[in-house]
Design an enzyme around this catalytic site. Structure first.
Site, PDB file in Angstrom:
ATOM      1  N   ASP A   1       0.821  -1.228   0.000  1.00 42.51           N
ATOM      2  CA  ASP A   1       0.000   0.000   0.000  1.00 42.51           C
ATOM      3  C   ASP A   1       0.849   1.270   0.000  1.00 42.51           C
ATOM      4  OD1 ASP A   1      -2.253  -1.673   0.263  1.00 42.51           O
ATOM      5  OD2 ASP A   1      -1.987  -1.705   2.431  1.00 42.51           O
TER       6      ASP A   1
ATOM      7  N   LYS B   1       2.138   2.262  -4.977  1.00 43.64           N
ATOM      8  CA  LYS B   1       2.812   1.750  -6.190  1.00 43.64           C
ATOM      9  C   LYS B   1       1.939   1.925  -7.424  1.00 43.64           C
ATOM     10  CE  LYS B   1       3.286  -2.357  -4.491  1.00 43.64           C
ATOM     11  NZ  LYS B   1       2.814  -2.102  -3.125  1.00 43.64           N
TER      12      LYS B   1
ATOM     13  N   LYS C   1      -0.169   4.225  -8.300  1.00 43.24           N
ATOM     14  CA  LYS C   1      -0.055   5.569  -8.888  1.00 43.24           C
ATOM     15  C   LYS C   1       1.304   5.741  -9.562  1.00 43.24           C
ATOM     16  CE  LYS C   1       1.118  10.051  -8.701  1.00 43.24           C
ATOM     17  NZ  LYS C   1       0.971  11.337  -8.145  1.00 43.24           N
TER      18      LYS C   1
ATOM     19  N   GLY D   1      -4.265  -4.506  -4.525  1.00 40.24           N
ATOM     20  CA  GLY D   1      -5.339  -3.592  -4.912  1.00 40.24           C
ATOM     21  C   GLY D   1      -4.710  -2.271  -5.268  1.00 40.24           C
ATOM     22  N   HIS D   2      -4.704  -1.980  -6.537  1.00 39.58           N
ATOM     23  CA  HIS D   2      -4.120  -0.719  -6.972  1.00 39.58           C
ATOM     24  C   HIS D   2      -5.226   0.275  -7.271  1.00 39.58           C
ATOM     25  CE1 HIS D   2      -0.156  -2.674  -8.462  1.00 39.58           C
ATOM     26  NE2 HIS D   2      -0.195  -2.492  -7.171  1.00 39.58           N
TER      27      HIS D   2
ATOM     28  N   GLN E   1       2.324  -5.914  -3.212  1.00 35.14           N
ATOM     29  CA  GLN E   1       2.611  -5.991  -1.773  1.00 35.14           C
ATOM     30  C   GLN E   1       3.910  -5.218  -1.480  1.00 35.14           C
ATOM     31  OE1 GLN E   1       1.726  -9.390  -3.242  1.00 35.14           O
ATOM     32  NE2 GLN E   1      -0.283  -8.508  -3.020  1.00 35.14           N
TER      33      GLN E   1
ATOM     34  N   THR F   1      -7.781  -1.241  -0.215  1.00 36.70           N
ATOM     35  CA  THR F   1      -8.472  -1.279  -1.512  1.00 36.70           C
ATOM     36  C   THR F   1      -9.162  -2.624  -1.716  1.00 36.70           C
ATOM     37  OG1 THR F   1      -6.625   0.018  -2.365  1.00 36.70           O
ATOM     38  CG2 THR F   1      -8.089  -0.911  -4.000  1.00 36.70           C
ATOM     39  N   THR F   2      -8.541  -3.692  -1.217  1.00 36.00           N
ATOM     40  CA  THR F   2      -9.093  -5.028  -1.439  1.00 36.00           C
ATOM     41  C   THR F   2     -10.102  -5.412  -0.370  1.00 36.00           C
ATOM     42  OG1 THR F   2      -7.028  -5.623  -2.506  1.00 36.00           O
ATOM     43  CG2 THR F   2      -8.434  -7.453  -1.845  1.00 36.00           C
TER      44      THR F   2
ATOM     45  N   PRO G   1      -9.507  -0.634   7.880  1.00 31.77           N
ATOM     46  CA  PRO G   1      -8.691   0.533   8.221  1.00 31.77           C
ATOM     47  C   PRO G   1      -7.235   0.089   8.372  1.00 31.77           C
ATOM     48  CG  PRO G   1     -10.239   0.000   9.995  1.00 31.77           C
ATOM     49  CD  PRO G   1     -10.477  -0.987   8.918  1.00 31.77           C
TER      50      PRO G   1
ATOM     51  N   ASP H   1       1.922  14.967   0.678  1.00 32.73           N
ATOM     52  CA  ASP H   1       0.865  15.955   0.974  1.00 32.73           C
ATOM     53  C   ASP H   1       0.121  15.639   2.270  1.00 32.73           C
ATOM     54  OD1 ASP H   1       0.161  13.742  -0.821  1.00 32.73           O
ATOM     55  OD2 ASP H   1      -1.904  14.446  -0.541  1.00 32.73           O
TER      56      ASP H   1
ATOM     57  N   VAL I   1       2.598  14.015  -4.634  1.00 36.61           N
ATOM     58  CA  VAL I   1       1.951  14.966  -3.722  1.00 36.61           C
ATOM     59  C   VAL I   1       0.424  14.923  -3.835  1.00 36.61           C
ATOM     60  CG1 VAL I   1       3.918  16.532  -3.506  1.00 36.61           C
ATOM     61  CG2 VAL I   1       2.336  16.815  -5.425  1.00 36.61           C
TER      62      VAL I   1
HETATM   63  P1  IMP Z   1      -2.547 -12.691   1.760  1.00 37.07           P
HETATM   64  O1  IMP Z   1      -1.597 -12.141   0.740  1.00 37.07           O
HETATM   65  O2  IMP Z   1      -3.992 -12.447   1.415  1.00 37.07           O
HETATM   66  O3  IMP Z   1      -2.265 -14.122   2.095  1.00 37.07           O
HETATM   67  O4  IMP Z   1      -2.321 -11.875   3.122  1.00 37.07           O
HETATM   68  C1  IMP Z   1      -1.120 -11.984   3.864  1.00 37.07           C
HETATM   69  C2  IMP Z   1      -0.709 -10.637   4.458  1.00 37.07           C
HETATM   70  O5  IMP Z   1      -0.347  -9.769   3.403  1.00 37.07           O
HETATM   71  C3  IMP Z   1      -1.821  -9.932   5.217  1.00 37.07           C
HETATM   72  O6  IMP Z   1      -1.248  -9.192   6.280  1.00 37.07           O
HETATM   73  C4  IMP Z   1      -2.399  -8.972   4.205  1.00 37.07           C
HETATM   74  O7  IMP Z   1      -3.038  -7.863   4.803  1.00 37.07           O
HETATM   75  C5  IMP Z   1      -1.128  -8.575   3.484  1.00 37.07           C
HETATM   76  N1  IMP Z   1      -1.357  -8.135   2.110  1.00 37.07           N
HETATM   77  C6  IMP Z   1      -1.599  -8.890   1.021  1.00 37.07           C
HETATM   78  N2  IMP Z   1      -1.732  -8.140  -0.071  1.00 37.07           N
HETATM   79  C7  IMP Z   1      -1.544  -6.875   0.308  1.00 37.07           C
HETATM   80  C8  IMP Z   1      -1.527  -5.628  -0.394  1.00 37.07           C
HETATM   81  O8  IMP Z   1      -1.686  -5.531  -1.616  1.00 37.07           O
HETATM   82  N3  IMP Z   1      -1.291  -4.522   0.375  1.00 37.07           N
HETATM   83  C9  IMP Z   1      -1.059  -4.593   1.712  1.00 37.07           C
HETATM   84  N4  IMP Z   1      -1.061  -5.730   2.395  1.00 37.07           N
HETATM   85  C10 IMP Z   1      -1.309  -6.861   1.710  1.00 37.07           C
END
Ligand code: IMP
Length: 437
Positions: free
Chosen positions: A16, A19, A21, A43-44, A226, A301-302, A306, A335, A416
């Site tokens: 998160d 990336k 953007k 989730g982009h 990730q 996003t996915t 929070p 920003d 920004v």
């Molecule tokens: P999994 O990839 O769904 O197995 O989740 C394993 C860990 O990776 C968890 O802590 C998720 O919240 C984290 N995670 C997986 N994909 C993302 C992402 O795109 N952004 C942030 N955390 C992620």
């Protein structure tokens, strides 16, 4: 085919980092954008004018006409989610004709999500906090040599045949260990029939395509998903994802050698966030954390969860620089820090009286680490209209300089705001050349 025309972009924190953007911005200058790991756990969010696109499998390059977007062999793909993504893009007038899928990418099937959910339930308080998309079980099946791959979508009879070899074992597991009635072969075949029809024409030898593209001098962007601390080997295990998220995986996850690139851009937020469980030394559960969450819109996003928020952690960034061999940094969401009297940055950890600048391998040690902060004067100016470093207030520039010094890698890009235009590219850097300046 040494990759001077190629760039790997990876997350240098816990995912998160923004990336989507950054990659969307850089994809404007790319001929090919390739993902090499992960699946629809990513989730982009890409904002383009009034349009907000949420992509899970498909690289942000899809929004740039003429760019090939490629799902590499190191990925796991949920065919049903991918179909939805394609439909959503087409509905909004975005051509998806540039999408290519590696036949070697593994498939996430219905039972993988059940395993993921039940595994988490059984772990109780020790759960990983996964996205529930079936990522870990799909990678586990790949390693156990009982996965289905995108190449199996080529014809429905082949798909049925391969599934028939695997389903008895999956059903036994589902019934005996996962409290599920299991699946009928034809039920699953029907579930994936449309995916076979629509996705199979997109399946090609993506490794060859990439190799030829590099040999022809085309510009290739490798899109990491990730972040470094979620890497299966180098992350905060077990609170990680199940793939290799680091820069070295760009080669192995797309079928190229390690010389496929010499440039690695690490994307970092100007502060730190994490979703899911696990230690997080600079987490701030007070006012500052709430402010970062609110101002930064820090919700997954996915999953919509929070995000946990805290100050920038230079120990993590230095570790990410070493593990990935970062050649440049992209700092996002600068920003969000506007309006703070003081901005803190962790420059070291204190653990039982000893101060260390190194990120520990042991999670129990990490849990005991307390951040050692350096304080910087904040700024009140809105920086969202800055387009050059000179447009930034002195305090913001000093904060970025402190970040470079602490990490030992130059900042090449500063974001920004969410829009493509809200981007500063440092002149005379590799990225400036990439963008044609
Ligand atoms: P999994 O990839 O769904 O197995 O989740 C394993 C860990 O990776 C968890 O802590 C998720 O919240 C984290 N995670 C997986 N994909 C993302 C992402 O795109 N952004 C942030 N955390 C992620």
């Amino acid at each position: 085919m040494e990759g001077t025309n190629s760039l790997v972009v990876v997350g240098a924190q816990w995912g998160d980092e923004g990336k989507g953007k950054v990659i969307d911005f850089l994809a404007a200058g790319a001929d090919v954008v390739a993902r090499f790991q992960g699946g629809d756990n990513a989730g982009h969010t890409v904002v383009y004018g009034a349009n907000v696109f949420k992509l899970h499998h498909i690289p942000s390059g899809i929004l740039n006409p003429g760019c090939i977007s490629l799902l590499g062999s190191g990925m796991v793909i949920n065919p049903l989610v991918l179909l939805d993504e394609l439909d959503e893009l087409e509905k909004r007038g975005i051509s998806t004709s540039g999408l290519r899928i590696s036949g070697k990418a593994h498939l996430i099937l219905a039972y993988h999500q059940i395993y993921d959910r039940v595994n988490e339930e059984l772990l109780g308080d020790n759960k990983i906090g996964t996205t529930g998309r079936g990522i870990g079980p799909a990678y586990a099946d790949k390693a156990l040599r009982r996965g289905l791959r995108a190449i199996d979508l080529a014809d429905i009879d082949g798909f049925r045949e391969r599934l028939a070899q695997i389903l008895p074992l999956q059903n036994r597991l589902l019934k005996n260990a996962y409290d599920h009635e299991g699946y009928d072969l034809e039920q699953l075949v029907e579930m994936y029939r449309l995916a076979c029809e629509r996705l199979s024409p997109l399946v090609v030898d993506t490794a060859r395509l990439l190799s030829e593209s590099l040999a022809e001098g085309k510009k290739v962007l490798f899109e990491g998903a990730q972040g470094t601390l979620l890497d299966i080997d180098h992350g905060t295990y077990p609170f990680v994802t199940s793939s290799s998220t680091v820069a070295a995986a760009a080669g192995s996850g797309s079928g190229l050698g390690p010389r496929c690139t010499s440039r690695v851009l690490g994307v970092l937020k100007a502060y730190t966030t994490r979703v899911g469980e696990g230690p997080f030394p600079t987490e701030n559960q007070g006012e500052a954390g709430d402010l970062l969450r609110d101002q930064g819109g820090e919700y997954g996003t996915t999953t919509g969860r929070p995000r946990r928020c805290g100050w920038f952690d230079a120990v993590i960034a230095r570790y990410a620089a070493r593990i990935n061999g970062l050649s440049g940094l992209a700092v996002t969401k600068l920003d969000v820090l506007s309006g703070l009297e003081t901005v803190n940055m962790a420059v070291a950890y204190e653990c039982e009286g000893a101060v260390t600048g190194e990120f520990p391998s042991s999670m129990s040690e990490l849990k005991r680490c307390k951040p050692v902060y350096e304080n910087f004067p904040g700024w009140y100016e809105d920086v969202s209209r800055a387009r050059t470093m000179a447009d930034l207030p002195d305090a913001a520039r000093q904060y970025l300089e402190a970040m470079e010094e602490a990490v030992g890698v130059p900042v090449e890009l500063v974001s920004v705001g969410p829009d493509r235009t809200q981007t500063i590219i440092r002149p005379h850097t590799y990225l400036a050349g990439w963008c044609g300046d």
